[in-house]
Design an enzyme around this catalytic site. Structure first.
Site, PDB file in Angstrom:
ATOM      1  N   CYS A 128       0.791  -1.239   0.000  1.00  0.00           N
ATOM      2  CA  CYS A 128       0.000   0.000   0.000  1.00  0.00           C
ATOM      3  C   CYS A 128       0.824   1.289   0.000  1.00  0.00           C
ATOM      4  O   CYS A 128       0.732   2.099  -0.914  1.00  0.00           O
ATOM      5  CB  CYS A 128      -0.946   0.006   1.208  1.00  0.00           C
ATOM      6  SG  CYS A 128      -2.280  -1.199   1.097  1.00  0.00           S
ATOM      7  N   HIS A 171      -3.110   6.875   3.763  1.00  0.00           N
ATOM      8  CA  HIS A 171      -2.029   5.907   4.022  1.00  0.00           C
ATOM      9  C   HIS A 171      -0.667   6.311   3.468  1.00  0.00           C
ATOM     10  O   HIS A 171       0.093   5.483   2.957  1.00  0.00           O
ATOM     11  CB  HIS A 171      -2.425   4.515   3.503  1.00  0.00           C
ATOM     12  CG  HIS A 171      -1.905   3.414   4.384  1.00  0.00           C
ATOM     13  ND1 HIS A 171      -2.033   2.077   4.075  1.00  0.00           N
ATOM     14  CD2 HIS A 171      -1.245   3.443   5.572  1.00  0.00           C
ATOM     15  CE1 HIS A 171      -1.492   1.330   5.021  1.00  0.00           C
ATOM     16  NE2 HIS A 171      -1.004   2.139   5.944  1.00  0.00           N
TER      17      HIS A 171
END
Length: 447
Positions: A52, A102
């Site tokens: 991610c 994120h």
């Protein structure tokens, strides 16, 4: 000519092999399949660092992970880039970001102040949560935690629709990134109506899923496909909103994913592997109709750090000097700029426990036909993806393929040199930014 709007629909952990337009006859994705029929499809889009945070930081900066410093999850951007939002704002765009962020690395539930939002003004986001039915976020400059109503994909989509409607009354072009958390695990948390669409016992597996984990893989895939179909409904909602607002013919619409998911293939789970299920991702780009929409395939190998310059190129906007990726925006006719491979990299300093599960540092390349990877110690993988699409036969170090392996090694070294990647050991890279590791060899995250 008025600059086009950009709506970027980003999913988390959606592999290319889980889409109807890509050949999967089990998963139901009719809205995305229709979008594919109207789009320029990048079948060679690659998640070169398939986890991610490194991918997202590269998407939002146009930089390689060794430049922006996000080489593992849950660490902050350490470079001083012109962010994606900043670049569009400089061209007088309104900018919005909704959903999973994120890239802040200062706690998964922590407030993200404006100066760390890379130029996005309308901001309803959280660093990271996989609790899709009780999903938190922060709105604007308010540091009070709020919660999306119900399944966050639907709530975030509704907010994006409201933003689009509000922008339809303005003369200013806009950039909207809608970042959904699914189909990332946990798999069994999609709304019931979508879970009922898929029975685990009926799920067909890829031939590279070992028999000993087949039952688990079917359960994973049933839940995974449920999330996929729920998101597909939301893609349709966004498309219809653009049409109702009269913006469809003035908007660049992108559907993409940060990385894939092994889901039992090769006996493995999740991502951060150089196999097809982890690195192959969807990337569809629909041009505004007024530009002369010409659906076709684009052969360029599009990596995460290439997305920002490609979006800017599509909109005919300047690309900041801090960007390291290439502009693969397709011209209105013909092919975009060509490339012959995508670089694959895992910078993670895996501990013994994660190494036992298949984790390791690697560098590699994916060409139109071959996948080649090496570890710090030696050549590791060589697959002929044309003859062996499920990567069941590793050709590395076989004498009859020595010349091919040498050519691919030379190509790999060319790509590493272009980005200044010396392929150092994971701990050495981690120490460059003084990140702390836990006993598994991972940077621990905190809420």
């Amino acid at each position: 000519m008025t600059k086009p709007n950009v709506v970027f629909l980003l999913t988390d952990q959606w592999r290319l092999q889980a889409l109807g337009y890509a050949g999967n006859t089990q998963v139901q994705t009719p809205n995305i399949d229709r979008l594919a029929d109207e789009s320029i499809n990048y079948p060679n889009a690659i998640s070169g660092y398939s986890v991610c945070c490194p991918w997202r930081a590269s998407f939002l900066t146009g930089q390689y992970p060794l430049t922006h410093g996000v080489v593992v999850n849950d660490v902050p951007i350490s470079s001083d880039p012109v962010g994606l939002g900043d670049a569009f704002k400089q061209a007088d765009y309104s900018t919005a970001y909704i959903g999973k962020w994120h890239v802040d690395g200062r706690g998964r539930s922590s407030y993200i102040p404006p100066e760390r939002r890379l130029g996005f003004d309308y901001f309803k986001a959280l660093e990271c949560s996989h609790d899709y039915n009780r999903s938190a976020y922060y709105a604007g400059d308010d540091d009070r935690k709020r919660y999306w109503d119900g399944y966050d994909v639907f709530a975030q989509t509704a907010d994006a629709q409201a933003f689009i409607k509000s922008q339809s009354r303005e003369r200013q072009p806009f950039l909207l990134v809608l970042s959904w958390g699914p189909p990332h695990n946990p798999y069994q948390t999609a709304p019931e109506q979508f879970r009922e669409m898929y029975a685990a016992a009926a799920v067909e597996l890829r031939p590279n899923v070992p028999a000993e984990i087949a039952a688990r893989a079917r359960r994973w895939l049933a839940g995974y496909y449920a999330h996929c179909s729920a998101i597909d409904q939301s893609v349709g909602d966004i498309v219809r909103t653009l049409e109702k607002c009269g913006l469809a013919d003035d908007t660049v619409l992108v559907f993409a994913s940060d990385h894939g998911d092994m889901l039992g293939s090769q006996g493995l789970e999740r991502k951060q592997k150089p196999y097809e299920e982890s690195i192959r991702v969807p990337f569809l780009l629909r041009y505004p109709a007024k530009y002369g929409r010409q659906p076709r395939a684009a052969s360029a190998f599009l990596n995460a750090h290439d997305i920002m310059p490609t979006l800017l190129g599509v909109c005919d906007l300047p690309i900041p000097a801090t960007v390291e990726g290439s502009d693969y925006s397709p011209p209105l006719s013909g092919e975009p700029k060509q490339s012959d491979c995508a670089l694959l990299a895992c910078f993670h300093p895996f501990g013994e426990w994660t190494r036992a599960l298949g984790g390791r540092e690697y560098r590699g390349i994916r060409t139109a036909r071959y996948t080649y990877c090496r570890t710090l110690e030696a050549a590791w993988l060589l697959f002929d993806n044309e003859k062996d699409p499920f990567q069941l036969s590793n050709l590395v170090d076989q004498p009859q393929f020595a010349e091919l392996q040498a050519e691919l090694e030379k190509l790999l070294q060319r790509e590493l040199a272009a980005l200044g990647d010396e392929f150092l050991a994971g701990p050495t890279i981690i120490n460059r930014w003084a990140y702390s590791l836990d006993e598994t060899g991972t940077v621990p995250f905190r809420d």
